[in-house]
Design an enzyme around this catalytic site. Structure first.
Site, PDB file in Angstrom:
ATOM      1  N   LYS A  13       0.994  -1.193  -0.060  1.00  0.00           N
ATOM      2  CA  LYS A  13       0.024  -0.151   0.152  1.00  0.00           C
ATOM      3  C   LYS A  13       0.813   1.227   0.090  1.00  0.00           C
ATOM      4  O   LYS A  13       0.615   2.194  -0.744  1.00  0.00           O
ATOM      5  CB  LYS A  13      -0.915   0.106   1.111  1.00  0.00           C
ATOM      6  CG  LYS A  13      -1.842  -1.191   1.416  1.00  0.00           C
ATOM      7  CD  LYS A  13      -2.761  -1.005   2.698  1.00  0.00           C
ATOM      8  CE  LYS A  13      -2.049  -1.222   4.039  1.00  0.00           C
ATOM      9  NZ  LYS A  13      -1.500  -2.456   4.344  1.00  0.00           N
ATOM     10  N   ARG A  88      -9.175   0.838   9.954  1.00  0.00           N
ATOM     11  CA  ARG A  88      -8.685  -0.549  10.125  1.00  0.00           C
ATOM     12  C   ARG A  88      -9.758  -1.701  10.643  1.00  0.00           C
ATOM     13  O   ARG A  88      -9.397  -2.672  11.036  1.00  0.00           O
ATOM     14  CB  ARG A  88      -7.420  -0.802  10.927  1.00  0.00           C
ATOM     15  CG  ARG A  88      -6.346  -1.233  10.124  1.00  0.00           C
ATOM     16  CD  ARG A  88      -5.061  -0.923  10.936  1.00  0.00           C
ATOM     17  NE  ARG A  88      -3.795  -1.627  10.839  1.00  0.00           N
ATOM     18  CZ  ARG A  88      -2.784  -1.017  10.128  1.00  0.00           C
ATOM     19  NH1 ARG A  88      -3.017  -0.291   9.486  1.00  0.00           N
ATOM     20  NH2 ARG A  88      -1.969  -1.966   9.810  1.00  0.00           N
ATOM     21  N   ARG A 127      11.761  -8.355   4.884  1.00  0.00           N
ATOM     22  CA  ARG A 127      11.920  -6.682   4.528  1.00  0.00           C
ATOM     23  C   ARG A 127      12.696  -5.793   5.662  1.00  0.00           C
ATOM     24  O   ARG A 127      12.775  -6.188   6.717  1.00  0.00           O
ATOM     25  CB  ARG A 127      10.481  -6.323   4.379  1.00  0.00           C
ATOM     26  CG  ARG A 127      10.194  -5.052   5.071  1.00  0.00           C
ATOM     27  CD  ARG A 127       8.492  -4.701   4.714  1.00  0.00           C
ATOM     28  NE  ARG A 127       7.883  -4.259   5.969  1.00  0.00           N
ATOM     29  CZ  ARG A 127       6.669  -3.791   5.786  1.00  0.00           C
ATOM     30  NH1 ARG A 127       6.001  -3.497   4.842  1.00  0.00           N
ATOM     31  NH2 ARG A 127       6.130  -3.414   6.959  1.00  0.00           N
ATOM     32  N   ARG A 154      11.774  -3.672  11.359  1.00  0.00           N
ATOM     33  CA  ARG A 154      10.778  -3.414  12.318  1.00  0.00           C
ATOM     34  C   ARG A 154      10.441  -4.395  13.274  1.00  0.00           C
ATOM     35  O   ARG A 154      10.375  -5.647  13.104  1.00  0.00           O
ATOM     36  CB  ARG A 154       9.584  -3.197  11.436  1.00  0.00           C
ATOM     37  CG  ARG A 154       9.379  -1.636  11.185  1.00  0.00           C
ATOM     38  CD  ARG A 154       8.363  -1.484   9.946  1.00  0.00           C
ATOM     39  NE  ARG A 154       6.942  -2.008  10.582  1.00  0.00           N
ATOM     40  CZ  ARG A 154       5.807  -1.582   9.882  1.00  0.00           C
ATOM     41  NH1 ARG A 154       6.057  -0.978   8.830  1.00  0.00           N
ATOM     42  NH2 ARG A 154       4.657  -1.814  10.211  1.00  0.00           N
ATOM     43  N   ARG A 165      -0.370  -9.986  13.167  1.00  0.00           N
ATOM     44  CA  ARG A 165      -1.048  -8.734  12.377  1.00  0.00           C
ATOM     45  C   ARG A 165      -1.788  -9.479  11.279  1.00  0.00           C
ATOM     46  O   ARG A 165      -2.741  -8.685  10.968  1.00  0.00           O
ATOM     47  CB  ARG A 165       0.292  -8.008  11.572  1.00  0.00           C
ATOM     48  CG  ARG A 165       1.341  -7.209  12.639  1.00  0.00           C
ATOM     49  CD  ARG A 165       2.504  -6.715  12.238  1.00  0.00           C
ATOM     50  NE  ARG A 165       2.536  -5.975  11.054  1.00  0.00           N
ATOM     51  CZ  ARG A 165       3.526  -5.993  10.359  1.00  0.00           C
ATOM     52  NH1 ARG A 165       4.545  -6.673  10.455  1.00  0.00           N
ATOM     53  NH2 ARG A 165       3.463  -5.050   9.062  1.00  0.00           N
TER      54      ARG A 165
END
Ligand code: ADP
Ligand code: ZN
Length: 208
Positions: A13, A88, A127, A154, A165
Site C-alpha cells: 500500500k 482498520r 523486509r 521493524r 498482524r
C-alpha cells in the site's frame, strides 16, 4: 481525489501511495508512519502506541481517530488525500465517514490491494526499513537506496508478530471490504505482482 488503500500488512500500500503522491501531489496519510514517528520521538502518543504495535494489535480507536482527524483538518488535505492503513476496523470507517461528511467530502474509492497470506509472511519477514525515511527494501540492504539512512528490521516484522498482524487484519479489517462494497466504491487490484504492474492497474482502476 479522496481515496483509501486497504489490504493486508505488506501488501504494498505504501509503495503504491508513494507513486500516486509523486504524480498527483496529494498527501499520503499513513497512520502507521505517524505512529512510528511518535515512537521514534518518544512522545506520550508514541509510548502508548508502541505497546500495541509491537504485539501486532490495533492502537485503540480513540487515539487513532484523534490523530487522523487532526491530520485531515490541515490545509493540504483540501485537494484530496490517500489514506494508507486507516480505517482498520468498522468503528474507524464510521468515524471517517462522519468526519468527511462534516468536511462536505466523499470518498472516491476504497482500493483493496490483495495479497495471499503466504506472500505476506514471505515479504514481511525479509523486509528491512529505513530508520530515517521509512523506505523498505529486501533483507541484505544495509544502506537506504533513497537517503543513505540505516536499514533495520521493524519490531513487528519479526515472525511471531507477523502472524498476529495477519490475524488482526482478517478479523478486524477485512470486514471493511464488504462495508465499502456496500457503498459501491470498492476497487480491487491483485497486489501479488511486480510494483509496476500493480501501479498500472491502480491507475486504470482510479481512472487516472
Ligand atoms: P502494516 O500495514 O505494514 O501492518 P502499518 O505501518 O500500517 O503496518 O501499521 C503498523 C502498526 O501501527 C499496526 O500494526 C498497528 O499497531 C498500528 N496502526 C496503524 N494504523 C492503525 C489504525 N488505523 N488503527 C489502529 N492501529 C493502527
Ligand atoms: Zn531512507
Amino acid at each position: 481525489m479522496y481515496i483509501l488503500l486497504m489490504g493486508p500488512p505488506g501488501a504494498g500500500k505504501g509503495t503504491q501511495a508513494e507513486r500516486l503522491i509523486e504524480k498527483y501531489g496529494i498527501p499520503q496519510i499513513s497512520t502507521g508512519d505517524m505512529f512510528r514517528a511518535a515512537v521514534k520521538e518518544q512522545t506520550p502518543l508514541g509510548l502508548e502506541a508502541k505497546k500495541y504495535m509491537d504485539n501486532g494489535q490495533l492502537v485503540p480507536d480513540a487515539v487513532t481517530v484523534g490523530i487522523v482527524k487532526e491530520r485531515l483538518a490541515k490545509d493540504d488535505c483540501k485537494k484530496g488525500f490517500i489514506l494508507d492503513g486507516f480505517p482498520r476496523n468498522t468503528a474507524q470507517a464510521v468515524a471517517l465517514d462522519s468526519e468527511l461528511a462534516a468536511m462536505g467530502r466523499d470518498l472516491d474509492a476504497a482500493l483493496l490491494v490483495s495479497v495471499p497470506d503466504a506472500s505476506v509472511v514471505e515479504r514481511l519477514s525479509s523486509r528491512r526499513t529505513c530508520k530515517s525515511c521509512g523506505y523498505t527494501a529486501p533483507a541484505g540492504t544495509e544502506v537506504c537506496p533513497r537517503c543513505s539512512g540505516e536499514m533495520y528490521q521493524r519490531e513487528d516484522d519479526k515472525p511471531e508478530t507477523i502472524q498476529r498482524r495477519l490475524d488482526t487484519y482478517h478479523t478486524q479489517t477485512a470486514p471493511l471490504i464488504e462495508y465499502y462494497r456496500g457503498h459501491s466504491i470498492l476497487k480491487e487490484v491483485d497486489g501479488d505482482r511486480p510494483v509496476d504492474e500493480v501501479y498500472a492497474d491502480v491507475k486504470d482502476l482510479l481512472s487516472l
